[in-house]
Design an enzyme around this catalytic site. Structure first.
Site, PDB file in Angstrom:
ATOM      1  N   GLU A 156      43.925  42.629   2.782  1.00 59.48           N
ATOM      2  CA  GLU A 156      43.760  42.699   1.325  1.00 59.48           C
ATOM      3  C   GLU A 156      44.705  43.674   0.632  1.00 59.48           C
ATOM      4  O   GLU A 156      44.249  44.641   0.001  1.00 59.48           O
ATOM      5  CB  GLU A 156      42.312  43.058   0.971  1.00 59.48           C
ATOM      6  CG  GLU A 156      41.317  42.030   1.451  1.00 59.48           C
ATOM      7  CD  GLU A 156      39.929  42.206   0.837  1.00 59.48           C
ATOM      8  OE1 GLU A 156      39.710  43.187   0.098  1.00 59.48           O
ATOM      9  OE2 GLU A 156      39.075  41.356   1.089  1.00 59.48           O
ATOM     10  N   GLU A 349      37.182  36.939   6.279  1.00 56.19           N
ATOM     11  CA  GLU A 349      35.981  37.683   5.863  1.00 56.19           C
ATOM     12  C   GLU A 349      35.154  36.813   4.935  1.00 56.19           C
ATOM     13  O   GLU A 349      35.699  36.171   4.028  1.00 56.19           O
ATOM     14  CB  GLU A 349      36.329  38.957   5.065  1.00 56.19           C
ATOM     15  CG  GLU A 349      36.768  40.119   5.890  1.00 56.19           C
ATOM     16  CD  GLU A 349      37.059  41.370   5.055  1.00 56.19           C
ATOM     17  OE1 GLU A 349      36.433  41.574   3.996  1.00 56.19           O
ATOM     18  OE2 GLU A 349      37.934  42.137   5.492  1.00 56.19           O
TER      19      GLU A 349
HETATM   20  C1  BGC Z   1      37.174  44.584   2.641  1.00 62.81           C
HETATM   21  C2  BGC Z   1      36.138  45.232   3.501  1.00 62.81           C
HETATM   22  C3  BGC Z   1      34.902  45.535   2.668  1.00 62.81           C
HETATM   23  C4  BGC Z   1      34.351  44.229   2.157  1.00 62.81           C
HETATM   24  C5  BGC Z   1      33.089  44.351   1.325  1.00 62.81           C
HETATM   25  C6  BGC Z   1      36.637  43.539   1.696  1.00 62.81           C
HETATM   26  O1  BGC Z   1      37.255  43.685   0.476  1.00 62.81           O
HETATM   27  O2  BGC Z   1      38.224  44.056   3.425  1.00 62.81           O
HETATM   28  O3  BGC Z   1      36.681  46.396   4.062  1.00 62.81           O
HETATM   29  O4  BGC Z   1      33.946  46.248   3.359  1.00 62.81           O
HETATM   30  O5  BGC Z   1      35.309  43.608   1.355  1.00 62.81           O
HETATM   31  O6  BGC Z   1      33.319  45.096   0.170  1.00 62.81           O
END
Ligand code: BGC
Length: 444
Positions: A156, A349
C-alpha cells in the site's frame, strides 16, 4: 450469509492469511529503529498510547503461529520482512527460521519487503531511498530465495503516502498534502528497482500489494463528480497506471521529481501478478471544509474533495462500510480499464475489525467477500488468490490495539492465542475448497 456452500474456486487458487512485521513481531530491542518507533513515542500519535515494542511477541512465538496457519489449512502465509531488523547483525536469521518452519508445515511463505516500517534514518522524500531498497531486496533474496518462490515488493504505497506523508496520521507524521507526491514516485521507483534486483537474484512470481476500492460520487452534480474523479485518480490510478501502463495519470507526471520518463521504464517492469488490498468503497463529494472521520482519520480542510458517509449499509467495528459487491465492481472495472496489461490478480488483504471471539460478523463479512470474489471470477477476471487480513489481532497502527482484525484473538497481557469462530469457519471453507488434496500438491 446464505446457507449455500461457497462456490468452488479453480484448482491452484491460493488461499492465505496476512500479517506485517511491525504489527506482530515485537522484539524491538533486537532490531534497528524504524520511523514507527519514533512516531509512537510522540504523545498523542497512537490512540491508546501503546507501542509495538512487544505486539504479538511473534519473534519468540512464531512456531505457535505457524502451527495455527497449518491448522487453519491455508496454502500460503503473507508476512513482511522488517527492513530495520535486516539492517541489524543476525536480523535475517529470524526470517530464515520462519521460512523453514513454514515450509516444514506445508505453508508457502510470501514475504512483503516493505510494510511501512522504514529504517529511521531513511526518508521517502529522498530518491536515494529507492536505491537502498533495491539493495536490501537483493540481500533478502540472497538469503531466502532458495525457499521463497513468491514475492511482494511494497504494501500500500498509497496509504503510506497519504496517511504517513500527506496527512501525518501515520509515521513519519509529515503533513505535506500534495508536496508528498515525491514519496509516491520514490516508492514506485523502489518497487521497479526491487523487481529487477529480485529477478537478478533468481526470484520469480513477483507482485505488489496496492489498496483499491471503488469511488462513488456523492451525487451527479458536476462538483461532486469532479471531486470523486480526483479521489479515484489518487487511490486507484496514481500507482496502478505507472505500474501497468508505464505512465502517470494526466497532470501528475509533471509534479514528480527526477527524470520521470526514464524512471517510468523501471516502474513498469512487468509484474507476474497484481495484489489488491480491498476493504470498502469510498463515497466522495465536493470539498466541505474539514470532512468526516475517514476510517479513523479526520480529513483536513483544503483538500479538493470530501469523504462522505455511505448510508444504508452495515459498518464494521471500525466504522468502515461493508459492501462486498463493491469488490466485484472494483475488479471488473480494473479489468476493463487495464485489459491485457493487467496480470493475474491476487487479493492480498481483505478483512474487518470486530471485537469478541464469537465473531459471527467477521464470518458474514468474509463469506460475502469470498462470494463477491467468485462473482468477479465468473465475470472473467483472472483472480488467483485470496489472503485474509489478518491471522492475529495486532498493533493496528495509530489505533493501537483497539481494533481487532484477527482470525485469532490475542490477549496482549498473557500473549495467549485463541482461535475465533471465524477461524473454525474458514478452516471448513478451505477444507471444502481443497477437497482433500494436500497443500503441497496445490502449490503453484
Ligand atoms: C494495511 C494493514 C492494516 C489494515 C487494516 C491495510 O491498510 O496494509 O497494515 O492493518 O489495512 O487497517
Amino acid at each position: 450469509m446464505t446457507a449455500d456452500p461457497i462456490p468452488r474456486f479453480p484448482d491452484g487458487f491460493l488461499w492465505g492469511a496476512s500479517t506485517s512485521a511491525h504489527q506482530i513481531e515485537g522484539a524491538a530491542d533486537q532490531r534497528a529503529p524504524s520511523v514507527w518507533d519514533a512516531f509512537t513515542a510522540e504523545p498523542g500519535r497512537v490512540k491508546d498510547g501503546s507501542t509495538a515494542a512487544v505486539a504479538c511477541d511473534h519473534v519468540r512465538r512464531y512456531r505457535e503461529d505457524v502451527a495455527l496457519l497449518a491448522d487453519l489449512g491455508v496454502d500460503a502465509y503473507r508476512f513482511s520482512v522488517s527492513w530495520p531488523r535486516v539492517n541489524t547483525p543476525g536480523g535475517l536469521d529470524f526470517y530464515d527460521r520462519l521460512v523453514d518452519e513454514l515450509c516444514a508445515a506445508g505453508v508457502r511463505p510470501v514475504p512483503t519487503l516493505f510494510h511501512w516500517d522504514l529504517p529511521a534514518e531513511l526518508d521517502w522524500l529522498r530518491r536515494e531511498t529507492a536505491e537502498r531498497f533495491a539493495q536490501y531486496a537483493a540481500v533478502v533474496a540472497a538469503r531466502l530465495g532458495d525457499r521463497v518462490t513468491k514475492w511482494i515488493t511494497l504494501n500500500e504505497p498509497a496509504e503510506h503516502t497519504l496517511l504517513g506523508h500527506a496527512l501525518g496520521v501515520h509515521a513519519p507524521g509529515k503533513r505535506l498534502l500534495f508536496d508528498a507526491l515525491p514519496v509516491a514516485h520514490h516508492q514506485l521507483l523502489a518497487h521497479g528497482l526491487a523487481v529487477r534486483a529480485l529477478r537478478a537474484a533468481g526470484g520469480s512470481d513477483i507482485g505488489i500489494a496496492n489498496s483499491h476500492g471503488p469511488t462513488w460520487p456523492a451525487s451527479r452534480e458536476s462538483a461532486d463528480l469532479e471531486a470523486a474523479e480526483f479521489y479515484d485518480v489518487l487511490l486507484n490510478r496514481l500507482f496502478a497506471d505507472p505500474l501497468l501502463l508505464g505512465r502517470y495519470p494526466e497532470g501528475i507526471g509533471e509534479l514528480m521529481p527526477g527524470d520521470v520518463a526514464a524512471d517510468l521504464e523501471v516502474i513498469a517492469e512487468p509484474l507476474d501478478w497484481y495484489g489488491v488490498n480491498y476493504y470498502a468503497p469510498t463515497r466522495v463529494g465536493a470539498p466541505q471544509g474539514a470532512g468526516i472521520d475517514f476510517g479513523g482519520v479526520r480529513m483536513p480542510a483544503g483538500l479538493p474533495f470530501s469523504v462522505r458517509e455511505i448510508e444504508g449499509v452495515p459498518v464494521t467495528g471500525f466504522g468502515w462500510p461493508v459492501v462486498p459487491e463493491a469488490l466485484t465492481e472494483l475488479l471488473t472495472a480494473f479489468r476493463d480499464r487495464y485489459g491485457d496489461r493487467l496480470p493475474p490478480v491476487v487479493i492480498t488483504e481483505n478483512g474487518c475489525a470486530y471485537d469478541g471471539v464469537d465473531d459471527t460478523d467477521r464470518i458474514a463479512y468474509l463469506d460475502a467477500h469470498i462470494r463477491a470474489l467468485h462473482d468477479a471470477l465468473r465475470a472473467g477476471v483472472d483472480v488467483r488468490g485470496y489472503f485474509v487480513w489478518s491471522l492475529l489481532d495486532n498493533f493496528e497502527w495509530a489505533e493501537g490495539y483497539a481494533r481487532r482484525f484477527g482470525l485469532v484473538h490475542v490477549d496482549f497481557t498473557t500473549q495467549r492465542r485463541t482461535p475465533k469462530a471465524s477461524f473454525g469457519w474458514l478452516r471448513e471453507v478451505l477444507a471444502a475448497q481443497q477437497g482433500g488434496v494436500s497443500f503441497g500438491s496445490r502449490a503453484r
